[in-house]
Scaffold this motif. Sequence first.
Motif, mmCIF file in Angstrom:
data_model
loop_
_atom_site.group_PDB
_atom_site.id
_atom_site.type_symbol
_atom_site.label_atom_id
_atom_site.label_comp_id
_atom_site.label_asym_id
_atom_site.label_seq_id
_atom_site.Cartn_x
_atom_site.Cartn_y
_atom_site.Cartn_z
ATOM 1 N N ASP A 1 11.901 -6.649 1.612
ATOM 2 C CA ASP A 1 12.118 -6.616 0.171
ATOM 3 C C ASP A 1 10.772 -6.759 -0.510
ATOM 4 O OD1 ASP A 1 13.106 -6.690 -2.351
ATOM 5 O OD2 ASP A 1 13.895 -8.731 -2.222
ATOM 6 N N VAL A 2 10.095 -5.632 -0.737
ATOM 7 C CA VAL A 2 8.776 -5.644 -1.368
ATOM 8 C C VAL A 2 8.784 -4.701 -2.548
ATOM 9 C CG1 VAL A 2 7.530 -6.249 0.731
ATOM 10 C CG2 VAL A 2 7.931 -3.854 0.182
ATOM 11 N N SER A 3 7.876 -4.932 -3.470
ATOM 12 C CA SER A 3 7.777 -4.093 -4.660
ATOM 13 C C SER A 3 6.315 -3.911 -5.025
ATOM 14 C CB SER A 3 8.552 -4.719 -5.828
ATOM 15 O OG SER A 3 8.025 -6.010 -6.117
ATOM 16 N N VAL B 1 0.836 -1.198 0.000
ATOM 17 C CA VAL B 1 0.000 0.000 0.000
ATOM 18 C C VAL B 1 0.875 1.254 0.000
ATOM 19 C CG1 VAL B 1 -1.740 1.297 1.282
ATOM 20 C CG2 VAL B 1 -1.885 -1.195 1.154
ATOM 21 N N ALA B 2 1.930 1.238 0.804
ATOM 22 C CA ALA B 2 2.822 2.396 0.883
ATOM 23 C C ALA B 2 3.443 2.701 -0.471
ATOM 24 C CB ALA B 2 3.909 2.137 1.910
ATOM 25 N N LEU B 3 3.917 1.685 -1.148
ATOM 26 C CA LEU B 3 4.530 1.894 -2.447
ATOM 27 C C LEU B 3 3.507 2.357 -3.470
ATOM 28 C CD1 LEU B 3 6.988 -1.121 -2.608
ATOM 29 C CD2 LEU B 3 7.519 1.280 -2.174
ATOM 30 N N GLY B 4 2.252 1.952 -3.297
ATOM 31 C CA GLY B 4 1.191 2.444 -4.174
ATOM 32 C C GLY B 4 1.008 3.942 -4.051
ATOM 33 N N VAL B 5 1.092 4.450 -2.819
ATOM 34 C CA VAL B 5 0.979 5.893 -2.611
ATOM 35 C C VAL B 5 2.191 6.610 -3.194
ATOM 36 C CG1 VAL B 5 0.840 7.710 -0.881
ATOM 37 C CG2 VAL B 5 -0.498 5.633 -0.607
ATOM 38 N N VAL B 6 3.373 6.017 -3.053
ATOM 39 C CA VAL B 6 4.551 6.596 -3.693
ATOM 40 C C VAL B 6 4.336 6.689 -5.198
ATOM 41 C CG1 VAL B 6 6.995 6.249 -4.199
ATOM 42 C CG2 VAL B 6 6.136 5.852 -1.889
ATOM 43 N N ARG C 1 3.965 3.599 -16.702
ATOM 44 C CA ARG C 1 4.098 2.412 -15.846
ATOM 45 C C ARG C 1 5.436 2.479 -15.125
ATOM 46 N NH1 ARG C 1 1.964 -3.005 -15.879
ATOM 47 N NH2 ARG C 1 3.374 -4.437 -14.811
ATOM 48 N N MET C 2 5.409 2.250 -13.803
ATOM 49 C CA MET C 2 6.636 2.238 -13.014
ATOM 50 C C MET C 2 6.556 1.137 -11.971
ATOM 51 S SD MET C 2 7.658 6.257 -12.400
ATOM 52 C CE MET C 2 9.318 5.787 -11.869
ATOM 53 N N ARG C 3 7.718 0.611 -11.624
ATOM 54 C CA ARG C 3 7.824 -0.402 -10.575
ATOM 55 C C ARG C 3 8.624 0.192 -9.423
ATOM 56 N NH1 ARG C 3 6.836 -5.696 -10.119
ATOM 57 N NH2 ARG C 3 8.050 -6.955 -8.666
ATOM 58 N N PHE C 4 8.033 0.134 -8.227
ATOM 59 C CA PHE C 4 8.647 0.715 -7.039
ATOM 60 C C PHE C 4 9.036 -0.398 -6.071
ATOM 61 C CE2 PHE C 4 5.833 3.860 -8.850
ATOM 62 C CZ PHE C 4 6.600 5.016 -8.836
ATOM 63 N N THR C 5 10.115 -0.156 -5.342
ATOM 64 C CA THR C 5 10.578 -1.138 -4.369
ATOM 65 C C THR C 5 11.217 -0.421 -3.187
ATOM 66 O OG1 THR C 5 11.981 -3.101 -4.070
ATOM 67 C CG2 THR C 5 12.829 -1.362 -5.480
ATOM 68 N N THR C 6 11.218 -1.079 -2.050
ATOM 69 C CA THR C 6 11.947 -0.538 -0.903
ATOM 70 C C THR C 6 13.438 -0.721 -1.148
ATOM 71 O OG1 THR C 6 11.675 -2.667 0.211
ATOM 72 C CG2 THR C 6 10.093 -0.933 0.744
ATOM 73 N N LEU C 7 14.222 0.241 -0.703
ATOM 74 C CA LEU C 7 15.667 0.191 -0.911
ATOM 75 C C LEU C 7 16.366 -0.400 0.312
ATOM 76 C CD1 LEU C 7 16.225 3.692 -2.565
ATOM 77 C CD2 LEU C 7 15.931 1.472 -3.680
ATOM 78 N N PRO C 8 17.411 -1.194 0.121
ATOM 79 C CA PRO C 8 18.101 -1.869 1.234
ATOM 80 C C PRO C 8 19.037 -0.926 1.991
ATOM 81 C CG PRO C 8 19.182 -2.408 -0.822
ATOM 82 C CD PRO C 8 17.977 -1.564 -1.193
ATOM 83 N N ALA D 1 11.356 4.818 5.712
ATOM 84 C CA ALA D 1 11.873 3.879 4.725
ATOM 85 C C ALA D 1 12.152 4.624 3.430
ATOM 86 C CB ALA D 1 10.877 2.748 4.476
ATOM 87 N N ALA D 2 13.132 4.154 2.692
ATOM 88 C CA ALA D 2 13.474 4.728 1.392
ATOM 89 C C ALA D 2 12.918 3.846 0.290
ATOM 90 C CB ALA D 2 14.987 4.856 1.244
ATOM 91 N N THR D 3 12.530 4.462 -0.821
ATOM 92 C CA THR D 3 11.977 3.720 -1.951
ATOM 93 C C THR D 3 12.634 4.185 -3.241
ATOM 94 O OG1 THR D 3 10.179 5.295 -2.383
ATOM 95 C CG2 THR D 3 9.749 3.546 -0.772
ATOM 96 N N GLY D 4 12.592 3.336 -4.230
ATOM 97 C CA GLY D 4 13.102 3.680 -5.549
ATOM 98 C C GLY D 4 12.179 3.131 -6.613
ATOM 99 N N GLY D 5 12.181 3.754 -7.767
ATOM 100 C CA GLY D 5 11.310 3.309 -8.838
ATOM 101 C C GLY D 5 11.927 3.516 -10.210
#
Length: 320
Positions: A220-222, A40-45, A206-213, A176-180
């Motif tokens: 590790d979610v996307s 859900v968080a990455l969806g808002v991003v 279209r973009m794919r987002f993921t949490t950064l390590p 948390a940090a995210t990248g896309g």
Amino acid sequence: MGRPVPLCLLLPLAGALGVFAPAPATAQQVRLAAERAAQVALGVVGVTSMPDGTVSDLTIQRSGGETSQLFTWQLGAGFTVAEEFPLYLEGFLGYARYDPVAIVSNGQQSTRLPLRWNAFSGTGGIGWSFAINDRLQLRPIFNFSLGYIASDVALAAELLDVLTGIDIQALQAGQAATGGLGGALVLAWYDYRPEFEFEVELRLSRMRFTTLPVSDRGLDVSSDSAAASLWARYRWPTGAEAFGRPTRWVLEGYHSEFFQAQRDVLGINRLTRLGGGIEADVGRWELGGLGLYLQRVRLSGSVLFGEDVRGWSVGIGMSF
């Protein structure tokens, strides 16, 4: 003792799930809740990162058995370097604040707990405009994004610990940090004449987002976000002048179709924004620098509508 469950700093977003597992919660249940919340968080991003005129300044408040609020804001611009060198560049800054309502339970009683959090994002894009004819262009764009999520959960973490018995010390950090990565394809029509100007852009993104390590507690979610949008603007002279230059009437419209994570976050499939206003040419004042000068200023109003959504806005637009 094994390694502690990496709750991730996105677990407070589990309010989007609506329910926490009754105590005592297992490590698997906690991880599952965190992973769903991270989606859900990455969806808002995705909402703040992907350029879209219908959500550039949007507030949604839902009511019923549970209430939630979503506020989004986006500012950005895109331009082609030159007609003889049609490199296209774009950049956007986005912010969102989401206030879901979580229900926590110890197996005997439930407590409603609001878990507010914020999402910040910066998105860039680089593309090339291929001229099909003198008015029609096809523009593929490569997009990249970096984001940051921070939640207001210092007190909420303590309460959740008492009610559920789950060790959620990681929530104290609440970040948390995210990248896309992704892209877009734009089909554009530009018709500029002395008597009118007409612009239309159809964009598929279209973009794919993921949490950064960046933390050993991260998950590790996307998440995938996609949208289709149609934008159009029509200008024509008013017959009056301001600042020594002609003024023009402006009509503008956006329509967006949301898919995947964006649809889940917004809770709607489509939005339409229609508006109009007046535009003044201020190019003679040469406001700006480094080759980027303010040319036009618009004062406009618009209405927004969609599935169970109604709204309005007024604003100022600028063209460089």
